[in-house]
Design a protein around this motif. Sequence first.
Motif, PDB file in Angstrom:
ATOM      1  N   TYR A   1       0.849  -1.199   0.000  1.00 57.72           N
ATOM      2  CA  TYR A   1       0.000   0.000   0.000  1.00 57.72           C
ATOM      3  C   TYR A   1       0.881   1.245   0.000  1.00 57.72           C
ATOM      4  O   TYR A   1       0.651   2.194  -0.769  1.00 57.72           O
ATOM      5  N   SER A   2       1.912   1.245   0.863  1.00 59.63           N
ATOM      6  CA  SER A   2       2.805   2.405   0.972  1.00 59.63           C
ATOM      7  C   SER A   2       3.549   2.671  -0.336  1.00 59.63           C
ATOM      8  O   SER A   2       3.707   3.824  -0.748  1.00 59.63           O
TER       9      SER A   2
ATOM     10  N   ASN B   1      14.430  -3.503  -0.811  1.00 60.34           N
ATOM     11  CA  ASN B   1      15.647  -2.723  -0.564  1.00 60.34           C
ATOM     12  C   ASN B   1      16.872  -3.628  -0.488  1.00 60.34           C
ATOM     13  O   ASN B   1      17.642  -3.591   0.471  1.00 60.34           O
ATOM     14  N   LEU B   2      17.075  -4.436  -1.526  1.00 62.10           N
ATOM     15  CA  LEU B   2      18.272  -5.254  -1.637  1.00 62.10           C
ATOM     16  C   LEU B   2      19.431  -4.395  -2.144  1.00 62.10           C
ATOM     17  O   LEU B   2      19.214  -3.386  -2.812  1.00 62.10           O
ATOM     18  N   PRO B   3      20.682  -4.791  -1.860  1.00 63.33           N
ATOM     19  CA  PRO B   3      21.842  -4.063  -2.404  1.00 63.33           C
ATOM     20  C   PRO B   3      21.791  -3.924  -3.922  1.00 63.33           C
ATOM     21  O   PRO B   3      22.305  -2.961  -4.488  1.00 63.33           O
ATOM     22  N   LEU B   4      21.128  -4.886  -4.562  1.00 66.23           N
ATOM     23  CA  LEU B   4      20.974  -4.857  -6.018  1.00 66.23           C
ATOM     24  C   LEU B   4      20.349  -3.552  -6.503  1.00 66.23           C
ATOM     25  O   LEU B   4      20.705  -3.030  -7.559  1.00 66.23           O
ATOM     26  N   GLY B   5      19.415  -3.013  -5.726  1.00 72.23           N
ATOM     27  CA  GLY B   5      18.718  -1.800  -6.123  1.00 72.23           C
ATOM     28  C   GLY B   5      19.625  -0.590  -6.208  1.00 72.23           C
ATOM     29  O   GLY B   5      19.435   0.285  -7.051  1.00 72.23           O
TER      30      GLY B   5
ATOM     31  N   PRO C   1      18.564   3.313 -13.634  1.00 72.83           N
ATOM     32  CA  PRO C   1      18.931   4.199 -12.529  1.00 72.83           C
ATOM     33  C   PRO C   1      18.788   3.483 -11.182  1.00 72.83           C
ATOM     34  O   PRO C   1      18.113   2.452 -11.111  1.00 72.83           O
ATOM     35  N   PRO C   2      19.420   4.016 -10.121  1.00 79.54           N
ATOM     36  CA  PRO C   2      19.243   3.420  -8.795  1.00 79.54           C
ATOM     37  C   PRO C   2      17.766   3.332  -8.427  1.00 79.54           C
ATOM     38  O   PRO C   2      16.992   4.253  -8.695  1.00 79.54           O
ATOM     39  N   LEU C   3      17.386   2.221  -7.821  1.00 80.58           N
ATOM     40  CA  LEU C   3      15.971   1.863  -7.655  1.00 80.58           C
ATOM     41  C   LEU C   3      15.345   2.458  -6.396  1.00 80.58           C
ATOM     42  O   LEU C   3      15.847   2.279  -5.283  1.00 80.58           O
ATOM     43  N   THR C   4      14.228   3.152  -6.588  1.00 85.12           N
ATOM     44  CA  THR C   4      13.374   3.534  -5.459  1.00 85.12           C
ATOM     45  C   THR C   4      12.609   2.293  -5.032  1.00 85.12           C
ATOM     46  O   THR C   4      12.112   1.531  -5.871  1.00 85.12           O
ATOM     47  N   THR C   5      12.497   2.072  -3.725  1.00 89.30           N
ATOM     48  CA  THR C   5      11.926   0.808  -3.260  1.00 89.30           C
ATOM     49  C   THR C   5      11.327   0.954  -1.872  1.00 89.30           C
ATOM     50  O   THR C   5      11.617   1.916  -1.155  1.00 89.30           O
ATOM     51  N   VAL C   6      10.477   0.001  -1.506  1.00 88.31           N
ATOM     52  CA  VAL C   6       9.983  -0.073  -0.127  1.00 88.31           C
ATOM     53  C   VAL C   6      10.860  -1.081   0.600  1.00 88.31           C
ATOM     54  O   VAL C   6      11.081  -2.199   0.130  1.00 88.31           O
ATOM     55  N   ALA C   7      11.415  -0.661   1.733  1.00 86.24           N
ATOM     56  CA  ALA C   7      12.459  -1.440   2.409  1.00 86.24           C
ATOM     57  C   ALA C   7      11.896  -2.359   3.485  1.00 86.24           C
ATOM     58  O   ALA C   7      11.119  -1.935   4.342  1.00 86.24           O
ATOM     59  N   GLN C   8      12.318  -3.619   3.398  1.00 87.25           N
ATOM     60  CA  GLN C   8      12.193  -4.536   4.516  1.00 87.25           C
ATOM     61  C   GLN C   8      13.560  -4.562   5.206  1.00 87.25           C
ATOM     62  O   GLN C   8      14.559  -4.815   4.540  1.00 87.25           O
TER      63      GLN C   8
ATOM     64  N   ILE D   1      12.539   3.964   0.376  1.00 88.82           N
ATOM     65  CA  ILE D   1      13.891   4.423   0.069  1.00 88.82           C
ATOM     66  C   ILE D   1      13.846   5.126  -1.289  1.00 88.82           C
ATOM     67  O   ILE D   1      13.605   4.489  -2.320  1.00 88.82           O
ATOM     68  N   GLU D   2      14.039   6.424  -1.285  1.00 90.05           N
ATOM     69  CA  GLU D   2      13.962   7.206  -2.519  1.00 90.05           C
ATOM     70  C   GLU D   2      15.306   7.238  -3.227  1.00 90.05           C
ATOM     71  O   GLU D   2      16.313   7.632  -2.651  1.00 90.05           O
ATOM     72  N   ARG D   3      15.291   6.830  -4.488  1.00 90.33           N
ATOM     73  CA  ARG D   3      16.494   6.947  -5.319  1.00 90.33           C
ATOM     74  C   ARG D   3      16.095   7.682  -6.603  1.00 90.33           C
ATOM     75  O   ARG D   3      15.584   8.804  -6.522  1.00 90.33           O
ATOM     76  N   GLN D   4      16.299   7.052  -7.767  1.00 94.30           N
ATOM     77  CA  GLN D   4      16.116   7.838  -9.000  1.00 94.30           C
ATOM     78  C   GLN D   4      15.234   7.164 -10.057  1.00 94.30           C
ATOM     79  O   GLN D   4      15.260   7.563 -11.223  1.00 94.30           O
TER      80      GLN D   4
END
Length: 337
Positions: free
Chosen positions: A168-169, A279-283, A288-295, A328-331
């Motif tokens: 949802y987030s 939010n894996l290191p892969l992101g 571009p660097p990945l915006t993601t929801v972090a566990q 986690i905000e990236r690009q």
Amino acid sequence: MTKIHTIKDVAKKANVSIATVSRVINDLGGYGAATKEKVLNAIQELNYQPNGLARSLINKKSETIAVLFPSVSNMFSSSILKGVEDLVHQRGSSVIVCNTASKGEKTLKYLKVLQEKRIDGIIFVSEVITDEYYEFLSNMNVPIVLVSTESYRYSLPYVKVNDRHAAYSATEYLIEKGHRRIGMVSGNPSDMIAGQPRMEGFKDALKSHGIQVEEKSIVTSRGFSFEDGLQGLMRLMSSTTDLTAVFLASDEMAVGALSAAYQMGIKVPDDLSIIGYDNLPLGEMSIPPLTTVAQPLEEMGEKAASMLFKMLETGETAESRIIGHSIIERQSVKEIK
């Protein structure tokens, strides 16, 4: 300097043969209860430590924790494992890692091996607890903690993120950035652990913001792999051409989607915004660097191990924990004004 005792010293102190000491250590039988007691007392008095098995005969503990993963080759598993190992090693114990490959027969085979090795406890990661698993685990009579999964049927403590809320987030973040035409590439909808809850969280966010849920905007996959994301985005974009953003149900899928976008000539985030999950290191390494929801995967592994040791010490069932998630905000996400 402290003397390092040998099996010969143990035999001499217990007044038995070296062969008898070896048989006691390896639990081979062929000796009486009094002889076994003499040998174990000699081992303890001399602090003889040939291996973990000898210690387990004395203190009834193997000082070993088992961690069962459906896959050990991805960054998700390695991040959880790091958290587990850090805590377990601090406590002077060791970790056995089992790769079940999401197959019931293989999981049961591992459980039988772990029972024979007298492991002290089990951390069970990201897999459904079936009736067959639960029956076997109950007979093992060791503490169990679930990570990134839970059981509605059986009262087993767990550590996890609320997947529905986290999805949802992620979706709401896209909406707040101005996106209204949003698609999703999901895992398997029959997966009650992460597949269905993340799909429902996606739909909940759209509905709560007055956006119609279109089934053609959701593509399901077999799992959460790079290939699932690559093929999933291609299928999604072929059926829905006006999307401005896509939520991928894992970071590995999201990186697969970035590859698909590159192959299709779609620029991220200029033409299409992408958000992942984990939010894996892969992101951080993607372009571009990945915006993601972090566990917080390492924290989840460490917390599970801590709960397991508390159960070993107190004999009481630990309280389950829902761990918070964050964006986690990236690009890889563009704001639409």
